[in-house]
Design a protein around this motif. Structure first.
Motif, PDB file in Angstrom:
ATOM      1  N   THR A   1      59.237-143.543  30.495  1.00 14.19           N
ATOM      2  CA  THR A   1      57.837-143.288  30.187  1.00 14.19           C
ATOM      3  C   THR A   1      57.733-142.060  29.305  1.00 14.19           C
ATOM      4  OG1 THR A   1      55.601-142.944  31.041  1.00 14.19           O
ATOM      5  CG2 THR A   1      57.376-141.882  32.260  1.00 14.19           C
TER       6      THR A   1
ATOM      7  N   ALA B   1      60.630-148.165  41.201  1.00 16.72           N
ATOM      8  CA  ALA B   1      59.217-148.448  40.930  1.00 16.72           C
ATOM      9  C   ALA B   1      58.303-147.572  41.787  1.00 16.72           C
ATOM     10  CB  ALA B   1      58.907-149.926  41.163  1.00 16.72           C
TER      11      ALA B   1
ATOM     12  N   SER C   1      47.536-146.939  30.629  1.00 18.90           N
ATOM     13  CA  SER C   1      48.746-146.864  29.816  1.00 18.90           C
ATOM     14  C   SER C   1      48.388-146.208  28.494  1.00 18.90           C
ATOM     15  CB  SER C   1      49.300-148.269  29.576  1.00 18.90           C
ATOM     16  OG  SER C   1      49.725-148.827  30.798  1.00 18.90           O
TER      17      SER C   1
ATOM     18  N   ALA D   1      63.977-143.308  33.794  1.00 15.59           N
ATOM     19  CA  ALA D   1      64.232-143.565  35.204  1.00 15.59           C
ATOM     20  C   ALA D   1      65.486-144.418  35.319  1.00 15.59           C
ATOM     21  CB  ALA D   1      63.038-144.274  35.838  1.00 15.59           C
TER      22      ALA D   1
ATOM     23  N   TRP E   1      67.042-143.105  42.951  1.00 19.06           N
ATOM     24  CA  TRP E   1      66.560-142.826  41.594  1.00 19.06           C
ATOM     25  C   TRP E   1      67.222-141.572  41.021  1.00 19.06           C
ATOM     26  CZ3 TRP E   1      62.855-143.384  45.614  1.00 19.06           C
ATOM     27  CH2 TRP E   1      62.603-142.208  46.318  1.00 19.06           C
TER      28      TRP E   1
ATOM     29  N   GLU F   1      63.853-147.914  33.367  1.00 16.60           N
ATOM     30  CA  GLU F   1      62.687-147.857  32.486  1.00 16.60           C
ATOM     31  C   GLU F   1      62.511-146.438  31.997  1.00 16.60           C
ATOM     32  OE1 GLU F   1      58.597-147.481  33.600  1.00 16.60           O
ATOM     33  OE2 GLU F   1      59.076-147.669  35.727  1.00 16.60           O
TER      34      GLU F   1
ATOM     35  N   VAL G   1      53.688-141.392  37.701  1.00 17.17           N
ATOM     36  CA  VAL G   1      52.599-141.641  36.745  1.00 17.17           C
ATOM     37  C   VAL G   1      51.240-141.271  37.329  1.00 17.17           C
ATOM     38  CG1 VAL G   1      53.924-143.386  35.483  1.00 17.17           C
ATOM     39  CG2 VAL G   1      52.267-144.123  37.198  1.00 17.17           C
TER      40      VAL G   1
ATOM     41  N   GLY H   1      59.643-150.895  29.642  1.00 13.54           N
ATOM     42  CA  GLY H   1      60.794-151.565  30.219  1.00 13.54           C
ATOM     43  C   GLY H   1      61.439-152.614  29.341  1.00 13.54           C
TER      44      GLY H   1
ATOM     45  N   MET I   1      58.422-144.096  40.310  1.00 18.63           N
ATOM     46  CA  MET I   1      57.694-144.039  39.034  1.00 18.63           C
ATOM     47  C   MET I   1      56.188-144.123  39.244  1.00 18.63           C
ATOM     48  SD  MET I   1      59.619-143.313  36.540  1.00 18.63           S
ATOM     49  CE  MET I   1      58.747-143.834  35.052  1.00 18.63           C
ATOM     50  N   GLN I   2      55.744-144.906  40.225  1.00 15.50           N
ATOM     51  CA  GLN I   2      54.308-144.956  40.494  1.00 15.50           C
ATOM     52  C   GLN I   2      53.818-143.592  40.952  1.00 15.50           C
ATOM     53  OE1 GLN I   2      52.203-146.992  39.538  1.00 15.50           O
ATOM     54  NE2 GLN I   2      50.456-147.049  40.888  1.00 15.50           N
TER      55      GLN I   2
ATOM     56  N   THR J   1      50.940-141.498  30.462  1.00 13.20           N
ATOM     57  CA  THR J   1      52.233-142.181  30.617  1.00 13.20           C
ATOM     58  C   THR J   1      52.035-143.649  30.277  1.00 13.20           C
ATOM     59  OG1 THR J   1      51.764-142.696  32.927  1.00 13.20           O
ATOM     60  CG2 THR J   1      53.032-140.678  32.510  1.00 13.20           C
TER      61      THR J   1
ATOM     62  N   HIS K   1      54.539-147.294  31.274  1.00 12.41           N
ATOM     63  CA  HIS K   1      55.826-147.860  31.686  1.00 12.41           C
ATOM     64  C   HIS K   1      56.421-148.622  30.500  1.00 12.41           C
ATOM     65  CE1 HIS K   1      55.438-147.013  35.969  1.00 12.41           C
ATOM     66  NE2 HIS K   1      54.175-147.350  35.875  1.00 12.41           N
TER      67      HIS K   1
END
Length: 182
Positions: free
Chosen positions: A153, A109, A12, A82, A45, A151, A116, A130, A112-113, A126, A128
């Protein structure tokens, strides 16, 4: 970058260089998100790519006081919000199919995974984010009814190389045949 390497080395990132993100890299991370699995391939999404400094500052204002990602939202050259279309994932013939209701959080999720990990493989950072006043963020982004903010990023070149936090051992979280059985 090999997948396991990306998984094990992604961190992160909360501080960014001001350098713009290459357009082909932005396209690549969004493409990675597009290929995530989703409930019945509903692909609920939606992403809002934010480069405008005033919009990023407004989004930063939706974070809880003291949130360590606040400066990341304004520092990074890009913020990706997102969002999700409600009532698609987890539904069959208009009815929720599981006790979890709308499945959009799972699907977003997964996307987003992918995003990232792809960003990390390209040398981008990046984090996350939230803990946000989601209705306020939705208003800032002009989300229509039926689309919710999930969320965001920041996306950019890291100005830091964070260290890995401690992780639990696999034996602490995996059971065999029944919960509690090691």
């Amino acid at each position: 970058m090999e997948v396991m390497s990306a998984i094990l080395t992604r961190r992160s990132v909360r501080h960014y260089q001001p350098d713009p993100v290459k357009e082909e890299d932005l396209t690549a991370v969004l493409e990675a998100a597009r290929w995530a699995p989703s409930w019945a391939n509903t692909q609920c999404w939606r992403f809002v790519v934010v480069r405008d400094a005033a919009t990023k500052a407004a989004l930063a204002g939706t974070l809880s006081p003291g949130n360590p990602a606040t400066s990341a939202i304004t520092e990074a050259p890009v913020v990706i919000a997102a969002c999700a279309e409600l009532g698609r994932a987890g539904y069959k013939r208009g009815e929720a199919c599981t006790d979890k209701g709308d499945w959009f959080m799972f699907d977003v999720a997964l996307a987003m995974q992918n995003l990232v990990l792809a960003a990390h493989s390209l040398g981008l950072g990046t984090v996350h984010v939230g803990l946000v006043d989601a209705p306020r963020a939705a208003k800032i982004l002009g989300l229509p009814p039926g689309i919710v903010f999930v969320e965001m990023t920041p996306l950019g070149y890291p100005a830091e190389q964070p260290k890995a936090p401690p992780r639990k051992e696999v034996s602490e979280m995996v059971f065999y045949d029944r919960y509690g059985q090691h």
